[in-house]
Design a protein around this motif. Structure first.
Motif, mmCIF file in Angstrom:
data_model
loop_
_atom_site.group_PDB
_atom_site.id
_atom_site.type_symbol
_atom_site.label_atom_id
_atom_site.label_comp_id
_atom_site.label_asym_id
_atom_site.label_seq_id
_atom_site.Cartn_x
_atom_site.Cartn_y
_atom_site.Cartn_z
ATOM 1 N N LYS A 10 0.848 -1.172 0.000
ATOM 2 C CA LYS A 10 0.000 0.000 0.000
ATOM 3 C C LYS A 10 0.893 1.233 0.000
ATOM 4 O O LYS A 10 2.018 1.218 0.480
ATOM 5 N N TYR A 11 0.338 2.302 -0.561
ATOM 6 C CA TYR A 11 1.054 3.564 -0.572
ATOM 7 C C TYR A 11 0.955 4.241 0.792
ATOM 8 O O TYR A 11 -0.078 4.190 1.456
ATOM 9 N N ILE A 12 2.041 4.899 1.171
ATOM 10 C CA ILE A 12 2.036 5.829 2.292
ATOM 11 C C ILE A 12 2.295 7.194 1.679
ATOM 12 O O ILE A 12 3.381 7.441 1.145
ATOM 13 N N PHE A 13 1.288 8.046 1.711
ATOM 14 C CA PHE A 13 1.377 9.353 1.076
ATOM 15 C C PHE A 13 1.738 10.438 2.078
ATOM 16 O O PHE A 13 1.455 10.336 3.270
ATOM 17 N N GLY A 14 2.329 11.501 1.551
ATOM 18 C CA GLY A 14 2.500 12.713 2.339
ATOM 19 C C GLY A 14 1.232 13.548 2.284
ATOM 20 O O GLY A 14 0.232 13.157 1.663
ATOM 21 N N THR A 15 1.262 14.687 2.925
ATOM 22 C CA THR A 15 0.076 15.538 3.022
ATOM 23 C C THR A 15 -0.146 16.406 1.794
ATOM 24 O O THR A 15 -1.165 17.064 1.678
ATOM 25 N N GLY A 16 0.813 16.399 0.885
ATOM 26 C CA GLY A 16 0.667 17.175 -0.339
ATOM 27 C C GLY A 16 1.260 18.574 -0.221
ATOM 28 O O GLY A 16 1.260 19.183 0.858
ATOM 29 N N THR A 17 1.780 19.063 -1.319
ATOM 30 C CA THR A 17 2.315 20.420 -1.408
ATOM 31 C C THR A 17 1.701 21.097 -2.621
ATOM 32 O O THR A 17 1.760 20.556 -3.731
ATOM 33 N N ARG A 18 1.111 22.240 -2.387
ATOM 34 C CA ARG A 18 0.534 22.990 -3.510
ATOM 35 C C ARG A 18 1.617 23.855 -4.120
ATOM 36 O O ARG A 18 2.221 24.688 -3.441
ATOM 37 N N LEU A 19 1.864 23.651 -5.382
ATOM 38 C CA LEU A 19 2.847 24.436 -6.119
ATOM 39 C C LEU A 19 2.132 25.514 -6.900
ATOM 40 O O LEU A 19 1.202 25.231 -7.654
ATOM 41 N N LYS A 20 2.577 26.730 -6.703
ATOM 42 C CA LYS A 20 2.009 27.856 -7.437
ATOM 43 C C LYS A 20 3.134 28.536 -8.207
ATOM 44 O O LYS A 20 4.095 29.027 -7.603
ATOM 45 N N VAL A 21 3.035 28.518 -9.519
ATOM 46 C CA VAL A 21 4.035 29.151 -10.367
ATOM 47 C C VAL A 21 3.457 30.470 -10.853
ATOM 48 O O VAL A 21 2.407 30.496 -11.496
ATOM 49 N N LEU A 22 4.155 31.528 -10.552
ATOM 50 C CA LEU A 22 3.674 32.875 -10.840
ATOM 51 C C LEU A 22 4.270 33.391 -12.147
ATOM 52 O O LEU A 22 5.472 33.308 -12.361
ATOM 53 N N ALA A 23 3.378 33.923 -12.969
ATOM 54 C CA ALA A 23 3.822 34.449 -14.273
ATOM 55 C C ALA A 23 4.611 35.750 -14.129
ATOM 56 O O ALA A 23 4.418 36.483 -13.148
#
Lengths: 115, 112
Positions: free
Chosen positions: B99-112
């Motif tokens: 089974k996968y053990i996932f992290g909590t996630g990271t939101r990536l925001k790339v700014l123009a």
């Protein structure tokens, strides 16, 4: 090749009601998995089917959750009665083989909100 | 307990700049390591994996990740970010429990 399909995409229900989520895996994939992400937290394993048999259901939170996979095709996950803490995104995935983590295809998830 | 940590909830980077999304793991044995990305209203999409071998693995969309066993890290990198890279990124370990053990996630925001 069609992907893993989940529906509904969103569901808003009141506390105490029943909700049934459905997952259609990729045709021919014997392995089907359910995962859940509670808001802001990690995605957690719920259970794993091999064909119609439950291989591992160690992640199911409690007996309000019932998963089935009749005939080894699609799967349903029923929450009865729903509680506020059940809110989150429920992901389904399927794979032909297991053991390496590679080759899994995830669905787009069902966002469940219990109010 | 086994876990995967993503210490940053959000990473902001200017378009064209290099990006790094951090991941560390605490999993017994020699787990397989993965990065997945989720675009809005889409499923988790596989980006890349580390099984064994070269510590620098290359994946989809120009992403790469560096495995560091001594630091138990598997950071995701890209030399030049695109606005279209903006999404939610998950690091995961796959262990012998199938089974996968996932992290909590990271939101990536790339700014123009």
């Amino acid at each position: 090749e069609a992907g893993v399909t989940q529906f509904p995409s969103h569901s808003v229900i009141e506390k105490g009601q029943t909700v049934t989520l459905r997952c259609d895996p990729i045709s021919g994939h014997d392995n089907l998995y359910w995962y859940r992400r509670v808001m802001g937290k990690e995605i957690k394993f719920l259970l794993h089917f091999v064909k119609e048999s439950k291989q591992d259901e160690s992640g199911m939170p409690n007996n309000r959750f019932l998963a089935e996979r009749t005939g080894g095709t699609y799967s349903t996950l029923k929450v009865q009665p729903a509680e506020l803490e059940d809110s989150g995104v429920y992901f389904c995935a399927s794979s032909q083989t297991t053991g390496t983590g590679y080759g899994y295809t995830f669905g787009s998830g069902t966002r469940l909100t219990v109010v | 307990a086994q876990s995967v940590a993503q210490p940053e909830d959000q990473v902001n980077v200017a378009e064209g700049n290099p990006l790094t999304v951090k991941c560390t793991y605490s999993v017994s044995g020699n787990p397989y390591l993965f990065w997945y990305v989720q675009y809005p209203n889409r499923g988790l999409q596989f980006l890349l994996k580390y099984i064994t071998g070269d510590n620098l693995v290359k994946g989809s969309y120009g992403f790469e990740a560096e495995f560091n066993k001594s630091q138990t890290s598997f950071h995701l990198k890209k030399p030049s970010a695109l606005v279209s890279d903006s999404a939610l990124y998950f690091c995961a370990a796959f262990s012998g429990t199938y089974k996968y053990i996932f992290g909590t996630g990271t939101r990536l925001k790339v700014l123009a």
